[in-house]
Enzyme design. Sequence first.
Site, PDB file in Angstrom:
ATOM      1  CE  LYS A 122      65.900  65.957  54.722  1.00 17.85           C
ATOM      2  NZ  LYS A 122      67.124  65.653  55.450  1.00 17.85           N
ATOM      3  CB  THR A 123      66.822  60.479  57.533  1.00 16.65           C
ATOM      4  OG1 THR A 123      66.834  61.902  57.594  1.00 16.65           O
ATOM      5  CG2 THR A 123      68.036  59.947  58.263  1.00 16.65           C
ATOM      6  CD  GLN A 170      62.103  71.431  53.883  1.00 17.78           C
ATOM      7  OE1 GLN A 170      62.457  71.571  55.043  1.00 17.78           O
ATOM      8  NE2 GLN A 170      61.762  70.254  53.390  1.00 17.78           N
ATOM      9  NE  ARG A 201      60.301  72.486  59.632  1.00 20.14           N
ATOM     10  CZ  ARG A 201      60.705  71.466  58.896  1.00 20.14           C
ATOM     11  NH1 ARG A 201      61.353  70.474  59.441  1.00 20.14           N
ATOM     12  NH2 ARG A 201      60.454  71.413  57.603  1.00 20.14           N
ATOM     13  CG  ASP A 260      70.348  64.870  54.369  1.00 19.93           C
ATOM     14  OD1 ASP A 260      69.318  65.010  53.691  1.00 19.93           O
ATOM     15  OD2 ASP A 260      70.349  64.891  55.614  1.00 19.93           O
ATOM     16  CD  GLU A 261      68.426  69.144  54.925  1.00 16.22           C
ATOM     17  OE1 GLU A 261      67.842  69.751  54.007  1.00 16.22           O
ATOM     18  OE2 GLU A 261      67.877  68.857  55.999  1.00 16.22           O
TER      19      GLU A 261
END
Length: 660
Positions: free
Chosen positions: A32-33, A246, A598, A215-216
């Site tokens: 995503k970044t 998430q 993770r 973002d997020e």
Amino acid sequence: MSLLAALNPPQREAAKYLDGPLLVLAGAGSGKTRVITHKIAYLIGECGYRPSSIAAITFTNKAAREMQDRAAKLTKDVNTKGLIVTTFHSMGLRMLREDAKFAELKPAFSILDSADAMGIISEIIKTTDKQEIRRAVGRISLWKNELKSPAIALATAEDDNARVYAKIYDRYDATLRAYQAVDFDDLIRLPAELLDTHFELREKWQNRLRHILVDEYQDTNIAQYRLLQKLTGVRAAFTAVGDDDQAIYGWRGASADNLKQLREDYPHLHVVKLEQNYRSTIRILKAANSLISNNPKLFEKRLWSDLGHGDAIQVMPTRDDEHEAESVVMRLLSHKFQHRTEWRDYAILYRGNYQARVFEQALRNEKVPYQLSGGQSFFDRAEIKDVIAYLRLIANSDDDPAFIRAVTTPKRGIGTATLEKLGQVAATLHVSLFEATFSAAAAAQIGERHLAPLLEFCNFINRFEERVTREPAGELLNDLLKSIDYEIYIFDQDDTRAAQSKWNNVMEFAAWIAKKGEADEKNLLQLTQTIALITLLEGREEEEPDAVRLSTLHAAKGLEFGHVFLVGIEENILPHREAVDEGRLEEERRLMYVGVTRAKKSLTLSYCSRRKRARESVSCDPSRFIEELGDDVRMPDKPTSADAKASGSSQLAALKALLG
């Protein structure tokens, strides 16, 4: 070659889409970044957007810095001066600084941290009971995040308890206004309210910002969503990037409903799903998909990977807390020895901070270097807060909490009785303690002898305030430290070793201020407001140490590790008992999902048969989430305690022989 050539087809679609509101559903590890930074580069490099008309907003300073660096690399031949890559709170601060008068604030308003807020609440409710103060602070914070004023909170209070908290909120709000101060929640709430009520402000900011990337997005609360809406207006030129799987911050006021709300508020919302995962093996993703499929879905998506099948997920039953810690550390050592990995490739993740202690002990016993996430922030140290109190007071003389700390550190012969009298004068005149010092009433009630050191202190602060805009931040701060003899004060307070360590911290802080002042071309006043937003060593630690990471699941979000140990995977811990009682099981499942995703190469889960609670030992059941990971999880036969101890010891002996 096109800027977007390096992206996969859905990533490219997300980066190029400019026809209105866009939601990018970005699964864990799906890049995503990368999408956000490439979109910024595309907007500037190929679509001709002015850098200052683009804002990318995220949740932590660290994420913002990473995004800024990556965008700079992609646009290295283009001038990107003015590009805004920032956190929600810093964006709010930027807006409030510029338009302070609309909020009836002076531009040098203070930002109170959580300790200041707790201090004010403690005064209002006349208690030092930390738990009670935290409850009040938490309640007020949720109201602010829902954009509820004290009056609305009181009018909609559901019971006597809520009414009491609403009245505390009202007094807290009035106190902040008197101090010309805001807390963290106000940095979002006030700009959202100002844009709502002032048409000219709304026009100004909407014309300035032509595209906003968030973002997020699943972590936004009501106030943040409203701020985004007001900033983007009818054009709705925004890209929201998030993952409903998430969303783990509901307890903090984040609203996963904001994803649903987007669909309702923007019927033409375009949705792009990123499902290819670049982080984990097929087995890890299969388990993650199996687990999260037990939650109801807003948007269907399934992560996939072409990174190979990978190792089976291991489940390790253990006897008790200490046996769990020893077993995890032994397995970690043996894995590191066999695979020649680095310490930083490993993480031990848990539900609550209290679980860390026994793992720290086990790691120390084996001399394994480790780093604890979420430890004390550099800026929370007493010596740093002392210095910051002076800076805050120089920036805003109405800041009473800063006044009290600065005037009594170092001691100046100003006693509690004198400060109490000054407080009474200030309350009667409805002015700050600083202003009250110069009043005729203070001279009459305190008396010349006791007032003299107060006047001397205030004149000293005024002299520094006059210099703030003219002199470099670093020089001014060093001069301040000399003038108050802070080094002598520290060495008088503590033994030499502790004092030296504290003074080194102060020197490091002064060097950091000097460097930041030069790099960002900011004076001490501007830097003081920024400091309040910098927490947890962010901006100071350049290099990740080669150490095993110990972290809560919440703090591990956004990170990745070669090999992950998820520990304490038991009923009542994960899922947490309170969360289950309050109907928040789905959020706990998402927390487990965050833990699983993770891991890049291997994942090990552990649980105890018994666990120490207070002074007794209670029996524990493995978490329901283990079963929900599907049938590709390797469950060992439960060893008897004697077997377990023997196998642990023999493993350790063999390892030590090899290492020896």
